[in-house]
Enzyme design. Structure first.
Site, PDB file in Angstrom:
ATOM      1  N   SER A 119      -9.921  12.076 -15.995  1.00 10.13           N
ATOM      2  CA  SER A 119      -9.505  12.651 -17.522  1.00 10.13           C
ATOM      3  C   SER A 119      -9.645  11.662 -18.618  1.00 10.13           C
ATOM      4  O   SER A 119      -9.459  12.161 -19.600  1.00 10.13           O
ATOM      5  CB  SER A 119      -7.929  12.582 -17.185  1.00 10.13           C
ATOM      6  OG  SER A 119      -7.406  12.464 -15.995  1.00 10.13           O
ATOM      7  N   HIS A 140     -13.787  18.266 -16.325  1.00 13.23           N
ATOM      8  CA  HIS A 140     -12.619  18.020 -16.306  1.00 13.23           C
ATOM      9  C   HIS A 140     -11.582  19.296 -16.376  1.00 13.23           C
ATOM     10  O   HIS A 140     -11.277  20.229 -17.327  1.00 13.23           O
ATOM     11  CB  HIS A 140     -12.179  17.366 -17.720  1.00 13.23           C
ATOM     12  CG  HIS A 140     -10.794  16.824 -17.944  1.00 13.23           C
ATOM     13  ND1 HIS A 140     -10.092  16.592 -19.251  1.00 13.23           N
ATOM     14  CD2 HIS A 140      -9.777  16.485 -16.847  1.00 13.23           C
ATOM     15  CE1 HIS A 140      -8.959  16.392 -19.058  1.00 13.23           C
ATOM     16  NE2 HIS A 140      -8.741  16.059 -17.407  1.00 13.23           N
ATOM     17  N   GLU A 152     -13.051  21.301 -19.302  1.00 15.83           N
ATOM     18  CA  GLU A 152     -13.842  20.439 -20.556  1.00 15.83           C
ATOM     19  C   GLU A 152     -15.189  20.121 -19.815  1.00 15.83           C
ATOM     20  O   GLU A 152     -14.835  19.519 -18.837  1.00 15.83           O
ATOM     21  CB  GLU A 152     -13.024  19.219 -21.027  1.00 15.83           C
ATOM     22  CG  GLU A 152     -11.983  19.492 -22.219  1.00 15.83           C
ATOM     23  CD  GLU A 152     -11.155  18.255 -22.591  1.00 15.83           C
ATOM     24  OE1 GLU A 152     -11.343  18.064 -23.856  1.00 15.83           O
ATOM     25  OE2 GLU A 152     -10.934  17.358 -21.622  1.00 15.83           O
ATOM     26  N   ASN A 190      -6.990  14.774 -23.846  1.00 12.00           N
ATOM     27  CA  ASN A 190      -5.987  13.953 -23.787  1.00 12.00           C
ATOM     28  C   ASN A 190      -6.010  13.051 -25.052  1.00 12.00           C
ATOM     29  O   ASN A 190      -4.865  12.450 -25.495  1.00 12.00           O
ATOM     30  CB  ASN A 190      -6.409  12.854 -22.571  1.00 12.00           C
ATOM     31  CG  ASN A 190      -5.719  13.625 -21.502  1.00 12.00           C
ATOM     32  OD1 ASN A 190      -4.805  13.953 -21.311  1.00 12.00           O
ATOM     33  ND2 ASN A 190      -6.608  13.432 -20.393  1.00 12.00           N
TER      34      ASN A 190
HETATM   35  P1  NAD Z   1      -4.400  12.080  -6.379  1.00 10.24           P
HETATM   36  O1  NAD Z   1      -3.866  10.867  -6.206  1.00 10.24           O
HETATM   37  O2  NAD Z   1      -3.454  13.382  -6.065  1.00 10.24           O
HETATM   38  O3  NAD Z   1      -5.632  12.371  -5.211  1.00 10.24           O
HETATM   39  C1  NAD Z   1      -6.776  11.470  -4.910  1.00 10.24           C
HETATM   40  C2  NAD Z   1      -7.188  11.605  -3.785  1.00 10.24           C
HETATM   41  O4  NAD Z   1      -8.462  10.663  -3.756  1.00 10.24           O
HETATM   42  C3  NAD Z   1      -6.437  11.021  -2.625  1.00 10.24           C
HETATM   43  O5  NAD Z   1      -6.169  11.992  -1.703  1.00 10.24           O
HETATM   44  C4  NAD Z   1      -7.268   9.559  -2.058  1.00 10.24           C
HETATM   45  O6  NAD Z   1      -7.148   9.635  -0.846  1.00 10.24           O
HETATM   46  C5  NAD Z   1      -8.486  10.153  -2.545  1.00 10.24           C
HETATM   47  N1  NAD Z   1      -9.462   9.016  -2.643  1.00 10.24           N
HETATM   48  C6  NAD Z   1      -9.078   7.748  -3.229  1.00 10.24           C
HETATM   49  N2  NAD Z   1     -10.210   6.744  -3.263  1.00 10.24           N
HETATM   50  C7  NAD Z   1     -11.202   7.479  -2.517  1.00 10.24           C
HETATM   51  C8  NAD Z   1     -12.374   7.165  -1.986  1.00 10.24           C
HETATM   52  N3  NAD Z   1     -12.987   6.118  -2.414  1.00 10.24           N
HETATM   53  N4  NAD Z   1     -13.449   8.115  -1.307  1.00 10.24           N
HETATM   54  C9  NAD Z   1     -12.726   9.189  -0.984  1.00 10.24           C
HETATM   55  N5  NAD Z   1     -11.392   9.753  -1.453  1.00 10.24           N
HETATM   56  C10 NAD Z   1     -10.540   8.917  -2.129  1.00 10.24           C
HETATM   57  O7  NAD Z   1      -5.052  12.252  -7.785  1.00 10.24           O
HETATM   58  P2  NAD Z   1      -5.365  13.550  -8.592  1.00 10.24           P
HETATM   59  O8  NAD Z   1      -4.075  13.533  -9.372  1.00 10.24           O
HETATM   60  O9  NAD Z   1      -5.849  14.633  -7.938  1.00 10.24           O
HETATM   61  O10 NAD Z   1      -6.438  12.760  -9.714  1.00 10.24           O
HETATM   62  C11 NAD Z   1      -7.882  12.789  -9.351  1.00 10.24           C
HETATM   63  C12 NAD Z   1      -8.598  12.593 -10.469  1.00 10.24           C
HETATM   64  O11 NAD Z   1      -8.469  13.783 -11.298  1.00 10.24           O
HETATM   65  C13 NAD Z   1      -8.347  11.544 -11.408  1.00 10.24           C
HETATM   66  O12 NAD Z   1      -9.701  10.952 -11.898  1.00 10.24           O
HETATM   67  C14 NAD Z   1      -7.485  12.056 -12.380  1.00 10.24           C
HETATM   68  O13 NAD Z   1      -7.536  11.323 -13.656  1.00 10.24           O
HETATM   69  C15 NAD Z   1      -7.981  13.437 -12.773  1.00 10.24           C
HETATM   70  N6  NAD Z   1      -7.117  14.534 -13.254  1.00 10.24           N
HETATM   71  C16 NAD Z   1      -6.129  14.483 -12.938  1.00 10.24           C
HETATM   72  C17 NAD Z   1      -5.150  15.461 -13.450  1.00 10.24           C
HETATM   73  C18 NAD Z   1      -3.665  15.513 -13.011  1.00 10.24           C
HETATM   74  O14 NAD Z   1      -2.887  16.381 -13.793  1.00 10.24           O
HETATM   75  N7  NAD Z   1      -3.175  14.985 -12.073  1.00 10.24           N
HETATM   76  C19 NAD Z   1      -5.607  16.468 -14.367  1.00 10.24           C
HETATM   77  C20 NAD Z   1      -6.818  16.330 -14.903  1.00 10.24           C
HETATM   78  C21 NAD Z   1      -7.763  15.321 -14.178  1.00 10.24           C
END
Ligand code: NAD
Length: 283
Positions: A119, A140, A152, A190
């Protein structure tokens, strides 16, 4: 380049959603997580969402089972060897992401594109961890992925035209709307959303209005579907603070300074909905 096999890294909120929309659009998908429990939970969540679509008559039971059959779990990053595209959606941490991209660069075939769902982190820096920076790009997605139309697409400094065109075409196939953005802090979404949320927090901090009234103004006055403080609680206040820090550091401009109240809530462990308390109480 035609994309058929996709690997999604991270089966959390975003990764599971991305895997679901890819499978629904006909791609063969490997869903990977380093945590077996998270992987199973991600797959179960997808199944639940698809079952709800069947109940509501939005999808046939047959389409559901075809979609589920296109999804396979993966517990080894080396499985990237079978993919044309890898989309990374693990925690928002540069070291974790660059380590994954370094490894993927070894395992994924030469033609494969490596994308990140970050993000806020610079795609150019993630790309520099690989020997194929021209084939690294930002995708994104918005939360919740199956519902939100926007993706994005972030071009890093070295992203090639061919990589961009392939990802744009793939985004169309997902029935999402791609918007091209350059690799600047916060991209577009963002950079605009987070300062608005931060300003809403300042209005509470300065005693201008209560959280309920700030949200009411933006909902009833600006026709926003959700007030900024409710939205901040949903996103997670730690995530909001993190993105404000990225903007503040990236632009070096004091207009992006995070509100002290936001820092204080995060220090207190008031992270929003996920911790039971943020600007509102949950449970
Ligand atoms: P989340 O915490 O729900 O999920 C992350 C997952 O990644 C977990 O299941 C974890 O076990 C796994 N993980 C962590 N390290 C790992 C590794 N080294 N190898 C394999 N798996 C691994 O997080 P999320 O909210 O899904 O966010 C994930 C990404 O998406 C981030 O970069 C975040 O900035 C981006 N994002 C989030 C949102 C949102 O609203 N949550 C929106 C857009 C983008």
């Amino acid at each position: 380049m035609s994309i058929k096999n996709v690997m999604v890294i991270g089966a959390g909120q975003m990764g599971a959603g991305i895997a679901q929309v890819c499978a629904q659009s006909g791609f063969e998908v490997l869903l990977h997580d380093m945590n077996e429990e998270a992987l199973q939970k991600g797959l179960k969540n997808i199944e639940k969402l698809l079952a709800r679509n069947v109940e509501k008559g939005k999808m046939s039971a047959e389409d559901k089972s075809v979609t589920m059959n296109r999804l396979s779990p993966s517990s080894d990053l080396k499985d990237a060897a079978a993919c044309d595209l890898v989309i990374e959606a693990v925690v928002e941490n540069m070291d974790v992401k660059t380590n994954i991209f370094r490894e993927l660069d070894q395992y994924a075939p030469k033609h494969a594109i490596l994308a990140s769902n970050t993000s806020s982190l610079p795609i150019t820096e993630i790309a520099a961890a690989t020997d194929r920076p021209d084939q690294v790009i930002g995708m994104h997605f918005m939360n919740p992925v199956p519902i939100m139309k926007l993706v994005e697409i972030i071009r890093g400094l070295q992203t090639s035209e061919e990589t961009y065109e392939s990802i744009k075409a793939m985004t169309d196939e997902l029935n999402k709307t791609p918007v091209e953005v350059k690799d600047f802090p916060g991209f577009v979404s963002n950079r605009i959303l987070m300062p608005m949320i931060n300003e809403a927090i300042y209005t509470v901090y300065e005693g201008v209005a209560s959280p309920e009234d700030v949200d009411r103004v933006m909902k009833l006055g600006m026709n926003h579907p959700m007030g900024p403080l409710t939205l901040a609680d949903f996103i997670g206040l730690d995530t909001c603070l993190y993105i404000m820090e990225v903007l503040h550091e990236g632009f070096g401009d004091s207009k992006y300074r995070p509100c002290p109240l936001l820092r204080q809530y995060v220090k207190a462990g008031w992270l929003g909905k996920k911790s039971g308390r943020g600007f509102y109480q949950y449970n």
